[in-house]
Design a protein around this motif. Structure first.
Motif, mmCIF file in Angstrom:
data_model
loop_
_atom_site.group_PDB
_atom_site.id
_atom_site.type_symbol
_atom_site.label_atom_id
_atom_site.label_comp_id
_atom_site.label_asym_id
_atom_site.label_seq_id
_atom_site.Cartn_x
_atom_site.Cartn_y
_atom_site.Cartn_z
ATOM 1 N N ASP A 47 6.711 6.632 -4.450
ATOM 2 C CA ASP A 47 7.717 5.984 -5.286
ATOM 3 C C ASP A 47 8.297 4.799 -4.525
ATOM 4 O O ASP A 47 8.829 4.963 -3.418
ATOM 5 N N ILE A 48 8.184 3.613 -5.102
ATOM 6 C CA ILE A 48 8.751 2.420 -4.475
ATOM 7 C C ILE A 48 10.249 2.359 -4.722
ATOM 8 O O ILE A 48 11.032 2.004 -3.843
ATOM 9 N N PRO A 62 9.719 4.635 1.665
ATOM 10 C CA PRO A 62 8.402 3.978 1.617
ATOM 11 C C PRO A 62 8.463 2.669 0.832
ATOM 12 O O PRO A 62 7.681 1.745 1.086
ATOM 13 N N GLY A 63 9.387 2.597 -0.122
ATOM 14 C CA GLY A 63 9.533 1.368 -0.901
ATOM 15 C C GLY A 63 9.935 0.184 -0.046
ATOM 16 O O GLY A 63 9.478 -0.948 -0.271
ATOM 17 N N ALA A 65 9.097 -0.261 3.051
ATOM 18 C CA ALA A 65 7.889 -0.671 3.780
ATOM 19 C C ALA A 65 6.957 -1.448 2.856
ATOM 20 O O ALA A 65 6.336 -2.438 3.256
ATOM 21 N N VAL A 66 6.861 -0.976 1.604
ATOM 22 C CA VAL A 66 6.019 -1.678 0.619
ATOM 23 C C VAL A 66 6.550 -3.091 0.375
ATOM 24 O O VAL A 66 5.788 -4.064 0.339
ATOM 25 N N LEU A 67 7.877 -3.205 0.219
ATOM 26 C CA LEU A 67 8.472 -4.515 -0.038
ATOM 27 C C LEU A 67 8.184 -5.484 1.104
ATOM 28 O O LEU A 67 7.891 -6.660 0.870
ATOM 29 N N LYS A 68 8.257 -4.999 2.331
ATOM 30 C CA LYS A 68 7.977 -5.860 3.484
ATOM 31 C C LYS A 68 6.562 -6.412 3.412
ATOM 32 O O LYS A 68 6.323 -7.600 3.653
ATOM 33 N N SER A 69 5.603 -5.553 3.047
ATOM 34 C CA SER A 69 4.209 -6.003 2.916
ATOM 35 C C SER A 69 4.051 -6.959 1.747
ATOM 36 O O SER A 69 3.323 -7.961 1.832
ATOM 37 N N VAL A 70 4.751 -6.659 0.646
ATOM 38 C CA VAL A 70 4.697 -7.526 -0.536
ATOM 39 C C VAL A 70 5.194 -8.924 -0.185
ATOM 40 O O VAL A 70 4.581 -9.938 -0.563
ATOM 41 N N GLU A 71 6.328 -9.003 0.544
ATOM 42 C CA GLU A 71 6.869 -10.308 0.923
ATOM 43 C C GLU A 71 5.871 -11.089 1.775
ATOM 44 O O GLU A 71 5.683 -12.299 1.579
ATOM 45 N N MET A 72 5.210 -10.414 2.704
ATOM 46 C CA MET A 72 4.235 -11.087 3.572
ATOM 47 C C MET A 72 3.052 -11.592 2.758
ATOM 48 O O MET A 72 2.582 -12.716 2.944
ATOM 49 N N ILE A 73 2.572 -10.759 1.836
ATOM 50 C CA ILE A 73 1.424 -11.162 1.002
ATOM 51 C C ILE A 73 1.784 -12.355 0.143
ATOM 52 O O ILE A 73 1.017 -13.331 0.039
ATOM 53 N N MET A 74 2.971 -12.315 -0.484
ATOM 54 C CA MET A 74 3.364 -13.399 -1.384
ATOM 55 C C MET A 74 3.614 -14.691 -0.605
ATOM 56 O O MET A 74 3.364 -15.786 -1.129
ATOM 57 N N GLN A 75 4.097 -14.577 0.618
ATOM 58 C CA GLN A 75 4.257 -15.772 1.436
ATOM 59 C C GLN A 75 2.908 -16.418 1.730
ATOM 60 O O GLN A 75 2.769 -17.646 1.706
ATOM 61 N N GLU A 76 1.920 -15.588 2.006
ATOM 62 C CA GLU A 76 0.577 -16.126 2.261
ATOM 63 C C GLU A 76 0.004 -16.781 1.009
ATOM 64 O O GLU A 76 -0.633 -17.838 1.078
ATOM 65 N N ILE A 77 0.234 -16.151 -0.143
ATOM 66 C CA ILE A 77 -0.229 -16.732 -1.420
ATOM 67 C C ILE A 77 0.444 -18.075 -1.658
ATOM 68 O O ILE A 77 -0.209 -19.056 -2.041
#
Length: 313
Positions: A47-48, A62-63, A65-77
């Motif tokens: 559950d995020i 865990p949400g 941790a997920v958000l941190k990864s999401v922010e990194m991915i979106m920054q790369e995009i």
């Protein structure tokens, strides 16, 4: 898993967990956002978001941790998109600077004018706010860079570089008793009501610290974010002003006089900050180089990569 789901998660957090507002910001429907988030949670097996009924109330452990990864991915995009745009148009695009009133009003006008002459196709925007607000603007991709004296060095996720140094000055009316002194002390200043910056702006922390060290408690009559406001009330004879030296213009401020107090409050350093890992277009590098003559593209890259953490003026 797809990028839409990641965008929905990020925007839900940005909109304070209001899925309706997140949907509006992304020009889609609230049920669509909710469904996509649930599908992502099912795929990840966690559950995020913490929920109360159908409403989300916050992030789970865990949400986060997920958000941190999401922010990194979106920054790369976002970086990939900017790379494409830059190579398509090297000298044009948008550039948003978030800064404080003092910087926008006194430090930047001539520099911005020179920059726009060099890059006439760039659409430049200036956003103003407190140091905390402008740092948040950069972190949320609402601005490309932030320029301020206070606070931005301590924000996680931002990389800051020194631009230039400046000192405070005392401003008084021409007939003020302080003008008769050959040199002034903190004790001299503390005898009069003070008019100066709000606690978050323009080196105010150094002013407070200097008085505290001497165990003085000055009567701060008025606080403002705008040096013009401070000078207006000084002209009315309401007190002694303390402002950034750059904010005094002898031609415009003919009814006031300044006294240098750098020896009392120390040097201040204005800094430029960018989001860690951000992609800077060529004209952004140029602007930073114009802002700080000691900087160049190679050094900027080293700072952003963590190679020059101790760099200073």
């Amino acid at each position: 898993m797809n990028l839409h789901q990641l965008r929905f998660v990020r925007e839900a957090v940005r909109q304070n967990f209001n899925l309706t507002e997140a949907a509006k910001a992304l020009f889609t429907s609230q049920p669509g956002v909710s469904k996509a988030i649930i599908e992502l949670e099912e795929e990840l097996g966690v559950d995020i978001f913490a929920r109360h009924g159908k409403r989300i109330r916050g992030l789970t452990e865990p949400g986060r941790a997920v958000l941190k990864s999401v922010e990194m991915i979106m920054q790369e995009i976002d970086g990939l998109k900017r790379i494409g745009k830059e190579f398509a148009a090297q000298d044009s695009g948008s550039f948003t600077i978030a800064t404080t009133h003092t910087q926008a009003r006194y430090a930047l006008p001539k520099l911005v004018q020179a920059f726009m002459q060099k890059y006439p196709k760039v659409r430049l925007s200036l956003l103003q706010g407190s140091p905390k607000q402008i740092a948040e603007m950069v972190m949320r991709d609402q601005a490309d860079i932030a320029i301020a004296t206070e606070a931005i060095t301590s924000v996680d996720g931002l990389v800051s570089m020194p631009c230039y140094q400046w000192e405070h000055v005392v401003v008084v009316t021409p007939d003020h008793p302080l003008m008769k002194l050959k040199s002034i002390t903190l004790e001299d200043i503390a005898k009069y009501p003070l008019i100066t910056y709000d606690a978050a702006f323009a080196g105010r922390s150094k002013i407070d610290h200097a008085f505290e060290v001497r165990h003085l408690k000055p009567d701060v009559l008025l606080e403002a974010i705008d040096a013009d406001v401070i000078k207006t009330y000084v002209e009315l004879g309401m007190g002694v002003g303390i402002i950034a030296g750059m904010a005094f213009d002898p031609e415009r401020d003919q009814n006031l006089r300044t006294i240098s107090v750098g020896h009392l409050f120390g040097m201040n350093v204005s800094r430029v900050a960018v989001r860690q890992g951000a992609y800077l277009r060529t004209y952004m590098y140029t602007f930073i180089e114009m802002l700080s003559p000691t900087m160049n593209r190679k050094l900027i890259d080293q700072v952003m990569q963590g190679g020059k953490d101790s760099y200073d003026l």
